[in-house]
Write a protein that holds these residues in place. Structure first.
Motif, PDB file in Angstrom:
ATOM      1  N   ARG A  34       0.840  -1.200   0.000  1.00 25.89           N
ATOM      2  CA  ARG A  34       0.000   0.000   0.000  1.00 25.89           C
ATOM      3  C   ARG A  34       0.877   1.251   0.000  1.00 25.89           C
ATOM      4  O   ARG A  34       1.852   1.338   0.731  1.00 25.89           O
ATOM      5  N   VAL A 126      -6.719  -2.330   3.299  1.00 23.45           N
ATOM      6  CA  VAL A 126      -5.927  -2.960   2.255  1.00 23.45           C
ATOM      7  C   VAL A 126      -4.453  -2.885   2.611  1.00 23.45           C
ATOM      8  O   VAL A 126      -3.947  -1.806   2.963  1.00 23.45           O
ATOM      9  N   LEU A 139      -6.167  -8.122  -3.834  1.00 23.47           N
ATOM     10  CA  LEU A 139      -5.852  -7.148  -2.801  1.00 23.47           C
ATOM     11  C   LEU A 139      -6.195  -7.792  -1.463  1.00 23.47           C
ATOM     12  O   LEU A 139      -7.314  -8.278  -1.272  1.00 23.47           O
ATOM     13  N   ASN A 141      -5.793  -7.801   3.048  1.00 23.71           N
ATOM     14  CA  ASN A 141      -5.511  -7.045   4.269  1.00 23.71           C
ATOM     15  C   ASN A 141      -4.442  -7.786   5.073  1.00 23.71           C
ATOM     16  O   ASN A 141      -3.911  -8.821   4.635  1.00 23.71           O
TER      17      ASN A 141
END
Length: 779
Positions: A34, A126, A139, A141
């Protein structure tokens, strides 16, 4: 000479230096975090952990436009399976893909900073983007939960473990070498059936499964509303409407994809690891011209002999480089009402008015004629592709237009309908007269006039009927003989369209014209990479001839039993390809076909030494659901015949399995069975029994070099021992006297993997190594 050597060394080291420089400046990432980004100039990529897939900026050769895409790392042409911006490429400078720190959205921006594409998620948690081993860009986490995935937004391809559901569709590219969205789509309709449809600006038309049949005739169901389809790791494509399709190389360990190509066909393709090329292992439509709109408006798809497009008489291409654009009229006059109508004869006459010339293709099976309206001043001739080849009197013309009747201009409707009814009535009277004339000429034993014969002849297509005179001319009066066998003699020939062919002149294998016609037209529909393609036949008077594709490197026996012998890699490829071809004949084609004479002489090798089985069309054709076989006319060759032939037992596909086993053992040994040590030359099974006994004795005695003692010594030990041991075991299982103990050709790969797993565990290999062994088998 010295200067040339120095120049070569300089160029060699320069290439290595550039390669190292390129490698040093490119970087593979397992994850994009990220807040980070990848620029189009940076030469950075995201790769899957096993390096099967790569994700990053991709450009077509010679193009300055870039797409954010996923592709197969090890394919020769870097085959793309997904693109984020297929219709909006970005600039070669200044463009980048990034995960925004503010909301975790993945965003693709152009050189001016404008947003070209972005994920439809705004998740504050994310963490990073990863490319999984399945080819799925996700994507995640911090906990590893998937918040977005490329599998949910497919383009033209689905991969194993990817699911196609009711709210998704695959859309083809517009043309070859392009990512732009085309008109062909695969999706579930409101009736819960998986359809292929041409959804062009002019019209929308379903073409697979066959729209002429109802759902149940097409072996589908509309009762399951779940609407799910997927391609599994074994190469089986299944959907909730009961569709099931199997790749011809069904089994684990192969990289595959299911793609709707630019030509509108749906295909399963398998990656050949050794070459990086793709092999088509299944396709939805065997006759490419059945794809609606493949030649655009006013275009006609024909076989010449491969599929090509031509314009309707009186029309010309809109774009000489693109058939999707179709054809335009060569005249300026506006044609009022319909430009064409089709007149079909199904016991009685039927007229179908056409306002748009779309979905055109040529078919010899269309029972009618198509008439096109043109201005009187336009003079056109029938395209040269339309030429007859049959001497039979059949009322058949090329089908130029297919589909339901189109709407037409309703002004002056009454007058036009009266004109159409009158015209159709006149045509019906002419056709009745024509039938009476044909009956008169046939049954009163008069010769058919050339003008009538030309009107009756079947239009040629990919598989056609030749007349004897043209084959006699093509072979220069049967001058160059390629070989001979029990069924006839084969000659080399060149057709009028410059195709090099092999023409087999049969003896008295087939007698009746009706029987010959029925069997050969069935065989003509069969198409597989490991089967010799049949282009057509001749059944004229006492003449029976078959026309095959010409295969460059002759038969297997010429390269196996003489000084110019095959290497191990080639032998292995021949064994695998031959098994695939036989499995197709036994289990996958529309008709169940038993070859009955599997031997090296009937396995031809193409220019790349890939095997093609010949003469399968001479075997008896019977349906899968037949209770048994009644083959009696065609016999095998001594040494390759299964015991049930001599015992007069019912003949099944296991006779081919037996012949295949003998061929495999001959390829391993490198000699003809008749050349092995025998005690009694009159007993044809003694050589085979000797080999079986030798193998069993060596294995039971714990001889660690038993494989080396069996394999052809001319290879000088240059072979893969695991592959050799496996082929020996398969060959011996195929020549069991009890046919119930022989494997089927469909279970060939399953048998191999099972044996490998057993050997791997005995040798202490971990299960994790099995996938590598399977890849070795496929290489």
């Amino acid at each position: 000479m010295r200067n040339q050597t120095l120049k070569f060394l300089y160029l060699f080291f320069l290439a290595i230096t550039l390669s190292l420089f390129h490698s040093a400046n490119s970087k593979s990432l397992l994850r994009l975090k990220r807040g980070a980004s990848i620029s189009v100039e940076g030469n950075n990529f995201i790769t899957s952990p096993d390096d099967s897939f790569t994700c990053g900026f991709y450009a077509m050769p010679g193009s300055k436009a870039y797409w954010f895409a996923i592709w197969f790392t090890n394919s020769k042409d870097k085959t793309v399976v997904w693109t984020a911006n297929r219709d909006r490429p970005v600039n070669s400078q200044g463009s980048r893909i990034s995960i925004q720190g503010a909301d975790g959205t993945m965003v693709l921006t152009d050189v001016d900073g404008s947003i070209i594409w972005q994920t439809n998620t705004r998740k504050s948690d994310v963490s990073a983007a990863e490319l999984l081993n399945t080819g799925n860009l996700v994507l995640k986490n911090q906990r590893g939960d998937i918040l977005w995935q490329s599998f949910e937004v497919p383009t033209d391809t689905i991969l194993p473990s990817q699911i196609l559901t009711k709210d998704k569709r695959l859309t083809s590219s517009l043309r070859k070498g392009s990512f732009e969205s085309g008109y062909f789509n695969l999706y579930f309709g409101s009736d819960n059936v998986l359809w292929l449809i041409n959804d062009s600006p002019e019209t929308s038309s379903l073409y697979w499964p066959n729209p002429d049949f109802d759902i149940h005739t097409n072996k589908r169901t509309n009762y399951n509303s779940s609407r799910i389809a997927f391609l599994d790791d074994m190469g089986m494509f299944r959907s909730s409407d009961k569709l099931q399709a199997n790749a011809s190389d069904k089994g684990f360990g192969i990289k595959r994809r299911l793609t709707i190509d630019h030509d509108g066909n749906l295909r399963i393709c398998s990656l050949i690891i050794s070459t990086g090329l793709w092999m088509i292992t299944w396709q939805a439509i065997s006759q490419p011209c059945k794809v609606h709109g493949v030649c655009g408006t006013n275009g006609i798809c024909v076989y010449a002999p491969t599929p090509k497009c031509i314009c309707t008489p009186g029309y010309e291409m809109n774009d000489p480089s693109d058939w999707i654009a179709g054809c335009k009229p060569t005249f300026k006059e506006a044609l009022l009402s319909s430009p064409a109508f089709a007149y079909k004869t199904w016991g009685s006459g039927h007229c179908y008015v056409k306002s748009d010339l779309f979905n055109g293709y040529m078919s010899p099976d269309f029972p009618g004629s198509v008439y096109i309206k043109l201005p009187r001043r336009v003079q056109v001739s029938k395209p040269s592709i339309f030429h007859g080849s049959s001497t039979m009197c059949e009322s058949r013309e090329a089908e130029i237009l297919v589909g339901s009747p189109s709407m037409y201009d309703i002004t002056r409707r009454t007058a036009r309908w009266g004109y159409i009814y009158s015209f159709c009535g006149a045509l019906g009277a002419i056709e009745l007269l024509f039938i009476v004339l044909c009956w008169w000429f046939l049954f009163m034993k008069h010769s058919v006039p050339a003008s009538v014969e030309d009107g009756c002849r079947m239009i040629s297509n990919q598989f056609r009927r030749f007349n004897y005179a043209e084959l006699k001319k093509a072979t220069n009066n049967f001058r160059e003989e390629l070989g001979s066998g029990g069924s006839g003699v084969v000659y080399k020939g060149v057709l009028a369209d410059d195709r090099v062919v092999a023409v087999k002149r049969l003896g008295d294998v087939f007698q009746g014209q009706d029987e010959f016609w029925a069997e050969m037209t069935t065989v003509g529909k069969i198409n597989h990479i490991n089967l010799v393609r049949m282009w057509g036949f001749c059944s004229e008077g006492r003449h029976r001839l078959l026309v095959y594709e010409y295969v460059d490197n002759m038969s297997l026996d010429k390269h196996l039993f003489y000084l110019n012998f095959l290497g191990w890699k080639q032998r292995f490829a021949v064994a695998l390809g031959t098994a695939k071809g036989l499995a197709y004949l036994h289990h996958e084609c529309l008709e169940w076909i038993i070859h009955c004479d599997v031997k090296p002489e009937n396995i031809l090798l193409d220019i790349e030494f890939q095997p093609k089985i010949a003469d399968f069309g001479l075997a008896k054709l019977s349906r899968r659901d037949s209770p048994g076989s009644e083959i009696s006319r065609i016999r095998g060759t001594k040494g390759y015949m299964a015991p049930e032939w001599a015992l007069n037992h019912p003949i099944t596909a296991k006779v081919d399995v037996y012949g295949y086993g003998v061929v495999v053992l001959e390829m391993i040994k490198g000699v003809k069975l008749a050349n092995w040590v025998v005690d009694d030359a009159e007993d044809q099974e003694i050589p085979l029994k000797n080999l079986c006994r030798q193998v069993k004795e060596k294995v039971q005695c714990g001889n660690s070099s038993w494989v080396e003692s069996i394999v052809d010594p001319r290879l000088e030990g240059k072979f893969n021992r695991i592959q050799a041991e496996t082929l020996i075991q398969i060959g011996l299982s195929c020549v069991e006297e009890d046919r119930s103990k022989r494997p089927t050709m469909a279970s060939f790969e399953w048998y191999f993997v099972k044996f490998l797993k057993h050997r791997a565990l005995l040798n202490g290999l971990p299960r994790s190594k099995l996938s590598r062994i399977r890849q070795m088998w496929k290489a």
